[in-house]
Write a protein that holds these residues in place. Structure first.
Motif, PDB file in Angstrom:
ATOM      1  N   ASP B  41       0.594  -1.384  -0.018  1.00 48.31           N
ATOM      2  CA  ASP B  41       0.117  -0.219   0.057  1.00 48.31           C
ATOM      3  C   ASP B  41       0.832   1.069   0.135  1.00 48.31           C
ATOM      4  O   ASP B  41       0.918   2.386  -1.129  1.00 48.31           O
ATOM      5  N   ARG B  44       2.261   1.392  -3.398  1.00 47.95           N
ATOM      6  CA  ARG B  44       1.350   1.954  -4.226  1.00 47.95           C
ATOM      7  C   ARG B  44       0.901   3.318  -4.122  1.00 47.95           C
ATOM      8  O   ARG B  44       0.744   4.486  -4.738  1.00 47.95           O
ATOM      9  N   VAL B  61       4.405  -6.478 -10.919  1.00 55.96           N
ATOM     10  CA  VAL B  61       3.674  -5.128 -10.268  1.00 55.96           C
ATOM     11  C   VAL B  61       3.910  -3.689 -11.806  1.00 55.96           C
ATOM     12  O   VAL B  61       3.161  -3.097 -11.720  1.00 55.96           O
ATOM     13  N   ASN B  64       2.549  -4.401 -14.548  1.00 55.91           N
ATOM     14  CA  ASN B  64       0.592  -3.976 -14.389  1.00 55.91           C
ATOM     15  C   ASN B  64       0.369  -3.178 -14.004  1.00 55.91           C
ATOM     16  O   ASN B  64      -0.076  -1.903 -14.705  1.00 55.91           O
ATOM     17  N   PHE B  65       1.611  -2.052 -13.271  1.00 56.96           N
ATOM     18  CA  PHE B  65       1.138  -0.785 -13.289  1.00 56.96           C
ATOM     19  C   PHE B  65       1.106  -0.040 -15.004  1.00 56.96           C
ATOM     20  O   PHE B  65       0.592   0.457 -15.108  1.00 56.96           O
ATOM     21  N   ARG B  68      -1.293  -0.720 -16.899  1.00 57.20           N
ATOM     22  CA  ARG B  68      -2.557   0.293 -16.220  1.00 57.20           C
ATOM     23  C   ARG B  68      -2.131   1.901 -16.562  1.00 57.20           C
ATOM     24  O   ARG B  68      -3.372   2.319 -16.057  1.00 57.20           O
ATOM     25  N   ALA B  70      -0.455   3.782 -14.728  1.00 56.56           N
ATOM     26  CA  ALA B  70       0.511   4.590 -14.264  1.00 56.56           C
ATOM     27  C   ALA B  70       1.961   5.199 -14.598  1.00 56.56           C
ATOM     28  O   ALA B  70       2.202   6.405 -13.611  1.00 56.56           O
ATOM     29  N   ALA B 107      -1.040 -13.419   0.803  1.00 58.04           N
ATOM     30  CA  ALA B 107      -2.068 -13.998  -0.312  1.00 58.04           C
ATOM     31  C   ALA B 107      -2.066 -13.411  -1.466  1.00 58.04           C
ATOM     32  O   ALA B 107      -2.466 -12.024  -1.368  1.00 58.04           O
ATOM     33  N   ASN B 108      -1.826 -13.942  -1.884  1.00 55.57           N
ATOM     34  CA  ASN B 108      -2.578 -13.757  -4.336  1.00 55.57           C
ATOM     35  C   ASN B 108      -1.095 -12.057  -4.631  1.00 55.57           C
ATOM     36  O   ASN B 108      -0.898 -11.658  -5.245  1.00 55.57           O
ATOM     37  N   ASP B 109      -0.268 -12.485  -3.337  1.00 51.47           N
ATOM     38  CA  ASP B 109       1.261 -11.262  -3.692  1.00 51.47           C
ATOM     39  C   ASP B 109       2.516 -12.191  -4.719  1.00 51.47           C
ATOM     40  O   ASP B 109       2.471 -13.751  -4.730  1.00 51.47           O
ATOM     41  N   ASP B 281      -4.566 -15.797 -14.927  1.00 54.59           N
ATOM     42  CA  ASP B 281      -5.172 -15.175 -14.492  1.00 54.59           C
ATOM     43  C   ASP B 281      -4.010 -13.661 -15.206  1.00 54.59           C
ATOM     44  O   ASP B 281      -3.781 -13.667 -14.788  1.00 54.59           O
ATOM     45  N   ARG B 283      -5.034 -10.296 -15.760  1.00 57.53           N
ATOM     46  CA  ARG B 283      -4.724  -9.842 -14.865  1.00 57.53           C
ATOM     47  C   ARG B 283      -3.967  -9.534 -14.399  1.00 57.53           C
ATOM     48  O   ARG B 283      -3.349  -7.644 -13.739  1.00 57.53           O
ATOM     49  N   ILE B 284      -2.999 -10.252 -14.129  1.00 59.87           N
ATOM     50  CA  ILE B 284      -1.703 -10.747 -13.046  1.00 59.87           C
ATOM     51  C   ILE B 284      -0.880 -10.092 -13.668  1.00 59.87           C
ATOM     52  O   ILE B 284      -0.044  -8.737 -12.764  1.00 59.87           O
TER      53      ILE B 284
ATOM     54  N   ALA C 223      -4.220  -7.615  -4.836  1.00 63.41           N
ATOM     55  CA  ALA C 223      -3.104  -8.020  -5.418  1.00 63.41           C
ATOM     56  C   ALA C 223      -2.793  -7.327  -6.774  1.00 63.41           C
ATOM     57  O   ALA C 223      -2.076  -7.190  -7.703  1.00 63.41           O
ATOM     58  N   LEU C 224      -3.455  -7.591  -7.321  1.00 67.25           N
ATOM     59  CA  LEU C 224      -3.930  -7.127  -8.674  1.00 67.25           C
ATOM     60  C   LEU C 224      -4.104  -5.113  -9.317  1.00 67.25           C
ATOM     61  O   LEU C 224      -4.167  -5.659 -10.728  1.00 67.25           O
TER      62      LEU C 224
ATOM     63  N   VAL E 120      -4.590   3.502   1.361  1.00 70.26           N
ATOM     64  CA  VAL E 120      -3.649   4.557   0.247  1.00 70.26           C
ATOM     65  C   VAL E 120      -3.458   6.475  -0.751  1.00 70.26           C
ATOM     66  O   VAL E 120      -2.916   7.021  -0.040  1.00 70.26           O
TER      67      VAL E 120
END
Ligand SMILES: Nc1ncnc2c1ncn2[C@@H]1O[C@H](COP(=O)(O)OP(=O)(O)OP(=O)(O)O)[C@@H](O)[C@H]1O
Ligand SMILES: Nc1ncnc2c1ncn2[C@@H]1O[C@H](COP(=O)(O)OP(=O)(O)OP(=O)(O)O)[C@@H](O)[C@H]1O
Ligand SMILES: [Mg+2]
Ligand SMILES: [Mg+2]
Lengths: 246, 297, 276, 246, 276
Positions: B41, B44, B61, B64-65, B68, B70, B107-109, B281, B283-284, C223-224, E120
């Motif tokens: 967090d 981000r 990551v 992903n950014f 998206r 960023a 989880a999910n990281d 997935d 989206r990862i 996470a995504l 955030v």
């Protein structure tokens, strides 16, 4: 006229309690309001004091300050008797020191002793609470004072003293009083005028002046007056209990 | 002088490189500074709010950014795998985990995603063949491991080294039961596992220009050489920032597979890594493979 | 208690009005949100409409209903346990000085211990599943309920209590008839907070423990870095919290506290009524 | 003897209120307790009812059930008048349906009408609240009933009816009553015995039987009796207000 | 208000007694802790004595006092902001139906949004420093205070209010003299919970936000797997929570609510007094 009610009517939850009330109070005048229990005396008094907005009619007030003794003492539980008596003064902005002095004087006038003044309301007897409420009202030197059965819980001796005190104060300080009572003798002793409310007719059924000056009437006179009233139609509703029990 | 340029690192081994680079000096006359972000967090918020202009993040990551919008671009790759399953000595390899309880932080990281891919390749189904206990953070995983409540824990360096050291002090022998990098190579046939790298925001990239970025890369390469040459000293330099004892950090360096590969040079490895991670997935990695613009150098 | 057709109709009218009025507050909130969105951009804060659209999309996904139900059950179970135990313990403590002295530190302990200190114990006791989510909710909501009950009992009307005693009412009956109606207003104040907390904490516990439900979905979305989905799920949680407060607690409170409005018709101006 | 107080004494916050009180109530007997405001009448009654534990002395009770009318109505604000009147019965375990019927009957006896029964306490007038409290006490068919100024807020007609009702019920159902009043006439009308408390002497200064059967005394008799009392030393404290104001 | 030397002495005696009695509860807790320790071993739960020894060691370290002070300031600032704003908003909402409708959803929103959804934003607004810890505390404690104030104002005594009106008291004076003393018992119920929450949340926010203080120390201890130190810091937080409740709130409450005990001497048996 200090206070004038004009064609006042009120209903609670759709049930009419009083209708078409016209009433005026002049300076220095004591008006007694009598009527059977539940006929709307308290309601009328609250309307006069502006605590209840009447559904019909208007109230005209031509004075600076009023005070009230409620049917219950309504003392603030978190204040001592002294601070409760001084509460009206506090609302009027009297400085703390000064109002405590006035409170002590007024407390003596209603028979409260110095060490009662430091008690909280639950530590006072029922009569003491009521007397504190009376002292609170008179302490603010009001122009109009509303009293709802103010002496119902005090003993005969004190009651007489307080009645006289009220009559004298009204004459001396020129305030007028509207007071509710169930004791016709009380009304006959200290009122200038008598207003009789009816539950059945939902309004004033009689309004009369009482001869002589209040406070100057002797026992005999009062007794005879009440005895005379007992035979009148206007008082039948008050004095006849049987007619109201099924 | 202009204010220092801050390099942000994760609470993990690549930060040792940043600490070294900072200790060494400046870029284009601008002094360097180094700080650690503690949670995703914070990271981000730092990226979105513009306070983190140069930051070490997991490579997926960064992708992903980037995808998206960023604007984050990858400068290089700083580690090729620092994940280990630490457990009691009797388990060997991914298949050795069958029937055991494994504590997994986050989880999910990244660690979770990697482990699940490995398990899938080994035909182990979580919940049936292996029990995964998700916990909030690595210390909890280690606590459960040391107390014997789980058989193994998935940890990254230097937490893995710290756990082994701590186990030794408590009389409990712990080993690296699975080297995830090795297992990854076996499972996917890839040559490496480019896990994390330095990413830069457009504002910084523009300010530094190509030259500046080169200088930065150069500084990191130099830092890498010094770290390799004297891990103990490097550990000491990063210990305060990582809030771990210097010896632990020093020992962790050997098993952290630190590198300083230019992103474009590692592009093939990265796309392979991304493809494998995002198999289930997309989206990862933010929907698809990042385009060439992603590779800043 | 009075309950005729007219009363019910009036109640329903009031209820609809209050829902309508409540929407005002929500719309103000949405406006502020939109402003923040325009300030910080979609990566930090997607706009309300996108969020709602995402939520609508989510709602059609299979498993969505099951996840909400799962979280809801955890939140409500936790809430009910906390509300029940907290109110019971607080009541006992309010009556008995000795019980108060024994319980108060325990409750402050439950209240003051940071989650990370007991999370491992919770993991051992309840596993990384629903159990620890429920336990987390209980821990979060119980002290609120306790403090409310304690204060409510301590401020009960001793005069009415004496009255009931004079009529031979035993302690249980006195509690039910004299203390409880007074206590309820304290409890509802506490429970309003507790039920919102329950939803939030259940989701957080699921998120950290990867225990499915809405929290699991939120963890994944986070996470995504799928911020619109994070926001959509957040809105969902808030709606659930709002819903369980307004659809469960408030009607109960209305029903239990109807006596409080008695006798106020003349003196208090009700904002939705026009003087006749 | 249904109730016996033996050398009872009490103090609040170290200030003695009553001392050495001996008092006994026989079945079917109505005892009136009078005294100046604040002399400890309510305190004594609460001790007799077991609501206050006396500092000295003992209370012996030999009956099944008692009931009480407090100086304030003490109605439960969350119950309607009907349920309030039925509350004593609810405590005694009477089934719901049955107790609502009894409540309706008792309400009529104190002059409450059917549509008053669905009102909550704040919707009742002061007198109605007091009458509901009386109805609540009588509804449980008590063996001993304590009444603390039970008729102070009702009008003259109803008061007479309720006094008669109390006297008749006591005679018929054989319960005994201890009742506090500030109205000597009320005591003279319906009491079998009169107990006079003194604030100065902190105890009973007079205890006398009243001739004739309660309820059977006529107006004249009551008036003369009160007039006779007025001259006695024992009543001086009650009737002399001036002596208590500084 | 009565306040003579005797009253003060009695109060102090009561206070000492209550502290002594409170220790009982704490000792029971310690016993349970010892049992759990023996069941799960030192890795999960070090024993109380070791923990206390560790705490004593910690206390002598330089920077310890500063860390506690830092966290304390954040917790108390957050608490005071939350208590103040929450009470003010709740009071307004209790008086005004329109304000209630506007504010209630906002408060439920503050209450129900899971921290990860706004952390955030908070980090961007307040930076990863003390500011976001304070904000987190405010968010956690404000709804509790709000709900208490709301319910307290809604249940005020209308009769006393009318009395004050009859004596010409304006709205402010009526609030101060009539509503506030009644409201206080609701507020204290809320604040007791809120102050414990404040400490806990401040520590958690520091831990997650990397912002020093006790939370920072806790994070470091955890990263080093120094479980006794983690427990020692936990105990410290709980003691701080207990302390701020018992040394700050309770004495205030005692002073403000002394009138409640008036007139109870005869009818209520106080557990520490012996019948003379
Ligand atoms: N709970 C209490 N705490 C302290 N003092 C009390 C308490 N109750 C009563 N007192 C005091 O005891 C004295 C007697 O009170 P009590 O209520 O018995 O008087 P009473 O005879 O009923 O008077 P009244 O006719 O006015 O009702 C009073 O001085 C009162 O202040
Ligand atoms: N707030 C209220 N809501 C509904 N009804 C009310 C309310 N206040 C009074 N009433 C009703 O209005 C009528 C008159 O009440 P009020 O209190 O004015 O009587 P009162 O003449 O003062 O009687 P008492 O002598 O018993 O005090 C009663 O029937 C009562 O039930
Ligand atoms: Mg009245
Ligand atoms: Mg009395």
């Amino acid at each position: 006229m200090k206070l004038r009610l004009e064609n006042v009517g009120h209903a609670f939850l759709g049930r009419t309690v009083i209708e078409g009330i016209d009433l005026a109070l002049a300076a220095g005048e004591i008006v007694a309001l009598v009527g059977p229990s539940g006929c709307g005396k308290t309601t009328l008094m609250h309307i006069a004091a502006g605590l209840v907005v009447p559904l019909r009619g208007r109230v005209h007030r031509a004075y600076r300050r009023h005070a009230m003794v409620f049917q219950e003492p309504r003392l603030l539980p978190w204040l001592t008797a002294r601070d409760n008596i001084a509460y009206g003064l506090a609302c009027a902005g009297t400085p703390r020191r000064h109002r405590r002095e006035i409170a002590a004087v007024r407390a003596r006038e209603v028979g409260l002793e110095a060490d009662d003044l430091d008690k909280f309301p639950p530590e006072l007897s029922g009569g003491m609470r009521q007397r504190a409420a009376v002292a609170r009202a008179l302490a603010v030197a009001p122009d109009v004072v509303f009293l709802d059965e103010p002496f119902s819980a005090v003993d005969a001796g004190l009651r007489r003293m307080m009645q006289d005190h009220l009559a004298q104060a009204a004459a001396r300080e020129g305030f007028c009083a509207l007071f509710v009572t169930h004791d016709l003798g009380e009304a006959a002793r200290i009122a200038d005028r008598l207003v009789v409310l009816s539950a059945r007719r939902r309004g004033i059924i009689d309004l009369r002046a009482i001869p002589d000056r209040p406070g100057a009437r002797d026992e005999r006179f009062v007794f005879d007056l009440v005895a005379a009233w007992s035979c009148e139609e206007a008082f039948a509703e008050i004095l006849d209990g049987a007619g109201r029990l099924q | 002088a202009s204010p220092a340029m801050t390099l942000w690192g994760p609470p993990a081994a690549p930060s040792v490189l940043l600490a070294q680079a900072v200790a060494a000096g400046s870029i284009q006359g601008q002094s360097l500074d180094f700080r650690v972000w503690r949670s995703p967090d914070e990271m981000r918020a730092g990226i979105a709010g513009g306070t983190m202009q140069a930051v070490v993040v997991p490579t997926y990551v960064a992708a992903n950014f980037y995808n998206r919008g960023a604007g984050l671009r990858l400068l290089n790759v700083l580690t090729e795998g620092l994940l280990y399953v630490v457990g009691t000595p009797d388990a060997e390899g991914v298949v050795g985990l069958a029937g055991r309880r494994v504590a997994v932080p986050f989880a999910n990281d990244m660690p979770d995603l990697v482990l699940r891919r490995l398990l899938a390749k080994a035909a182990l189904t979580p919940g049936r063949d292996i029990h995964l206990d998700y916990v909030g953070s690595p210390p909890e995983a280690v606590q459960l491991l040391l107390a014997g409540r789980v058989d193994a824990a998935l940890l990254s360096e230097p937490a893995a080294s710290a756990a082994i050291l701590r186990g030794g002090m408590a009389g409990k022998e712990l080993v690296r039961a699975v080297d995830c990098r090795r297992a990854w190579q076996v499972a996917t046939g890839a040559a490496s596992m480019p896990q994390a790298g330095l990413a830069v925001m457009p504002a910084l990239a523009d300010r530094l220009g190509g030259e500046g970025l080169e200088a930065l890369q150069g500084a990191l390469e130099a830092a890498l050489a010094r770290v390799k040459a004297d891990p103990a000293a490097a550990g000491g330099a990063a210990a305060t920032a990582l809030e771990l004892p210097a010896p632990v950090v020093g020992r962790a360096i050997a098993s952290s597979n630190l590198v300083a590969l230019r992103a474009s040079a590692a592009r093939e490895a990265l796309t392979g890594f991304f493809a494998a991670l995002a198999e289930d997935d997309p989206r990862i990695i933010g929907g698809g493979q990042p385009d060439a613009g992603f590779y800043a150098l | 208690m009075r309950s005729d057709a007219k009363g019910v109709a009036a109640w329903f009218g009031r209820y609809l009005w209050s829902a309508w009025a409540g929407a005002t507050g929500l719309l103000c909130l949405a406006a502020a949100w939109q402003m923040a969105h325009e300030l910080y951009g979609a990566f930090i804060l997607p706009d309300p409409l996108t969020t709602l659209a995402t939520l609508a999309d989510l709602a059609t996904e299979p498993g969505f209903g099951a996840a909400v139900k799962e979280t809801g059950l955890r939140a409500l179970n936790g809430f009910m346990l906390a509300a029940g135990i907290g109110a019971a313990a607080g009541t006992v403590a309010g009556y008995s000085f000795a019980a108060l002295r024994l319980m108060k530190p325990v409750v402050t302990f439950i209240l003051g211990v940071p989650p990370i200190s007991w999370i491992v114990l919770a993991l051992i006791w309840f596993g990384a599943s629903g159990g620890s989510a429920v336990a987390t909710v209980v821990v979060a909501a119980l002290p609120i309920s306790f403090a409310g009950a304690l204060e409510g009992v301590a401020t009960r009307d001793r005069g009415l209590d004496a009255m009931a005693r004079a009529f031979g009412a035993g302690p249980l009956r006195r509690f039910r008839d004299v203390t409880l109606p007074h206590l309820l207003s304290y409890l509802f104040a506490a429970w309003t907070t507790a039920i919102g907390t329950a939803w939030k904490v259940a989701v957080m516990a699921e998120l950290l423990g990867n225990a499915g439900g809405v929290g699991g979905a939120l963890a994944r979305a986070r996470a995504l870095f799928d911020i619109p989905q994070v926001m959509a799920l957040t809105v969902l949680v808030v709606l659930c919290a709002l819903g369980s407060d307004h659809l469960v607690l408030q009607p109960l409170r209305e029903a239990a506290e109807r006596w409080r409005t008695a006798g106020q018709s003349g003196s208090v101006k009700q904002p939705w009524s026009v003087r006749p």
